[in-house]
Design an enzyme around this catalytic site. Sequence first.
Site, PDB file in Angstrom:
ATOM      1  N   ASP A 146      47.373  44.309  45.793  1.00  0.00           N
ATOM      2  CA  ASP A 146      48.402  44.633  46.347  1.00  0.00           C
ATOM      3  C   ASP A 146      48.783  43.897  46.943  1.00  0.00           C
ATOM      4  O   ASP A 146      47.786  42.787  47.546  1.00  0.00           O
ATOM      5  CB  ASP A 146      48.014  46.472  47.157  1.00  0.00           C
ATOM      6  CG  ASP A 146      49.533  47.153  47.678  1.00  0.00           C
ATOM      7  OD1 ASP A 146      50.076  46.427  47.347  1.00  0.00           O
ATOM      8  OD2 ASP A 146      48.932  48.149  47.673  1.00  0.00           O
TER       9      ASP A 146
HETATM   10  C1  BGC Z   1      52.710  48.781  48.295  1.00  0.00           C
HETATM   11  C2  BGC Z   1      52.389  48.712  46.451  1.00  0.00           C
HETATM   12  C3  BGC Z   1      53.863  47.688  45.615  1.00  0.00           C
HETATM   13  C4  BGC Z   1      53.834  46.651  46.878  1.00  0.00           C
HETATM   14  C5  BGC Z   1      54.639  45.614  45.882  1.00  0.00           C
HETATM   15  C6  BGC Z   1      52.632  47.304  48.776  1.00  0.00           C
HETATM   16  O1  BGC Z   1      53.076  47.567  50.107  1.00  0.00           O
HETATM   17  O2  BGC Z   1      50.991  49.642  48.685  1.00  0.00           O
HETATM   18  O3  BGC Z   1      52.277  50.030  46.669  1.00  0.00           O
HETATM   19  O4  BGC Z   1      53.649  48.231  44.553  1.00  0.00           O
HETATM   20  O5  BGC Z   1      53.823  46.653  48.358  1.00  0.00           O
HETATM   21  O6  BGC Z   1      56.227  46.163  46.253  1.00  0.00           O
END
Ligand code: BGC
Length: 770
Positions: A276
Amino acid sequence: MRAPIILLLAVQASGQALISSDTAFYGESPAVYPSPNATGVGDWEDAYAKAVDFVAQLTLAEKVALTGGVSSGNGCAGRIPAINGTDFPGLCLSDGPAGIRGTNLVSSWPAGNAVGASWNRNLTKLRGVGMAKEFKAKGAQVALGPVVGPLGRIANGGRNWEGFSNDPYLAGALGADSVEGIQSVGVTASTKHFIANEQEHYRNPSGNVAAVSANIDDKTMHELYLWPFQDAVKAGTGSIMCSYNRLNNSYGCANSLTQNGLLKTELGFQGFVVSDWGAQHSGVASALAGLDMAMPSGSSFWGNNLIAAVNNGSVPESRIDDMAIRILSTWYKFSQDTDFPAPGIGMPSRVSGPYQRIIGTSPDSKEVLLQGAIEGHVLVKNTNGALPLKSPQLISLYGYSARTFDRYAWGTPGWNNGEEARSTADTSTTQIASNGTLFTGGGSGGNMPAYLSSPYEALSQRAYDDGTHLWWDFQYNSQNSQVDQGSDACIVIGNAYAAEGADRPGLHDDFTDNLILNIANQCNNTIVVFHNAGVRLVDQFIDHPNVTALIFAHLPGQDAGRALVSLLYGDTSPSGKLPYSVPHNESDYGALKNESLPVGIYANFPQSDFSEGVYIDYRAFDQQDITPRYEFGFGLSYTTFGFSGLAASVAAGANTDAYPIQPIVEGGRQDLWDVVAQVSADVANTGSVQGAEVVQLYVGIPNGPIRQLRGFEKVLLSPGESGHVTFDLTRRDLSTWDTEKQEWLLQEGEYQVYIGSSSRDLPLSSTLTI
Ligand code: BGC
């Protein structure tokens, strides 16, 4: 459970003792090393072979470049650079789970909770196809979804709406269908967030406070949280995103048990694990623990550091080869080497190009968008024949979620998105988006509508067509609204907001409850609708005699209004079912209402003990004999259904030995998917209009919860028509996780099976003996 440990204590200025190091915890998440290499099992064989050949030509620096994001600049959430002198053009990874975000000419698809409420597997797959066409048109090879974690352990979880259901069977089935739909178009699905990312507060470390640790025992892990990920891996998900939280005190993206052990060994996962965004907190440790791609940037911990780690022997080069092979085999597997627009070509900074005209409002997608919105609505109350509406002469419409948001009130120009429904006046203490129709939630799971059909606009159109008078009052303080006593129906539309980054401050709000009560006090046919990003309690008004109908619309996407009108007027009969329970009171949840907050000596290493085991939502309410307001699986129709003819038997020739023995393929041991028993029943439409019923199968596994969902099928029937439904129960469906043997155990004994229309309306039952 935490083992006895020697604590390293420090004393804060306040005098409060705090743990100053979490090294004392490290032993708690067992070490599983080395990281298993991809093997090209099953239908990965060709792609794997091509990736192995390709990677053999690359230098160490080129291989490392594949493992880390570089600054995007083209609107993709994450970007892997091209490798010069080869055909590899780089990768674009984009949010999110309900459609591509941060760009134009795409659609706002129903969010996860609306898909969950549809209980419709085919529709879910078609939604995956439609969304993926838009990702492909924009040159995004990797879609950051679906979400099967959070599962929805706690009621106020800020991201529960991004996933389908807090039941692992339902979440797993719809997650697998989404993966299949998305990947059938040649887009890689990144199923997320692995694993136990059940709360937003403390999801990331901050200052000297670590991210929350989800402390889960092995049995609960397998039977609840890993279950839907297992389905996604079995469906072939090309990527898994590791999560922000810690798991048994080890960070999600550096957890060798979950990544090397559960995912890459037990489930035989062949694709790549991507962090993530910002969830990587170590270089060597995360590499050895099975992380394959760091986002959004490889340079924080990997990049040159990873090259140095290989050169000094801290990380074997074979691990880097495996990262590169896993990443490139997904690129080959989905034919992205031969048939894909240039990475990020249609994203904001490059809005011209040949691909962006392949947009989601193709006739096929149009139908799926609307049908998805319709089936995501759940009718839970309908008295005095309130619905469907019968040629009303005057409808009065109230509530802040009824009309398209006011861009001016939101302030910042940008792409249309769900956050605009949230007015700048709304603070963290309010629970609503008062600025307009809430069609999606906030944060990376939000999406971009091609247009917005709000309830007000759709009702206006219908009023025009039918010659109905529509009166409306959207003043913010509509607790003072007056009702024209000639109204045939009064419709009040509110919402319950949620966004990534915060858990919800509550499960109902006084402002909206009072708004409803004010109308109900004046109008004897008050119909309430919520656009709800999670469970919304209703006991404050639901027994008011003038509240005749209640619909949970969930987050329907861009066709919110059109879908609602179709249901209100009976063009379609409601067929959604709750993918979670709605209890009477917050207190019914006990400790599972709110997120865990840091306490005492653990304050800088917050702990969340999942001590309830598998008993969340209806499993807990059944166990504790708590009667919910509306049970899991419940939802009304405009017609009625009857069930009959239950037959349950062990499948002919089925192997009922205690443990599976076959080799591990994608998804786990192959014989976990053998059909061990079959259950069938008939369902008849006994009413006077066409409608669809979700036939639900629950099983009581010995020594487990009273009943657990183990099958469902949606059947569309005309009046008087019957359908026959057969459910295959696999070895996994009937097994429990044996922590000693580390296998799924099929017990000998009696299994109760139930069939009906919800988790508490189960007219048919029988016993299955294994
Ligand atoms: C989120 C993810 C997301 C990623 C990219 C993160 O803050 O938890 O679900 O895919 O950002 O935007």
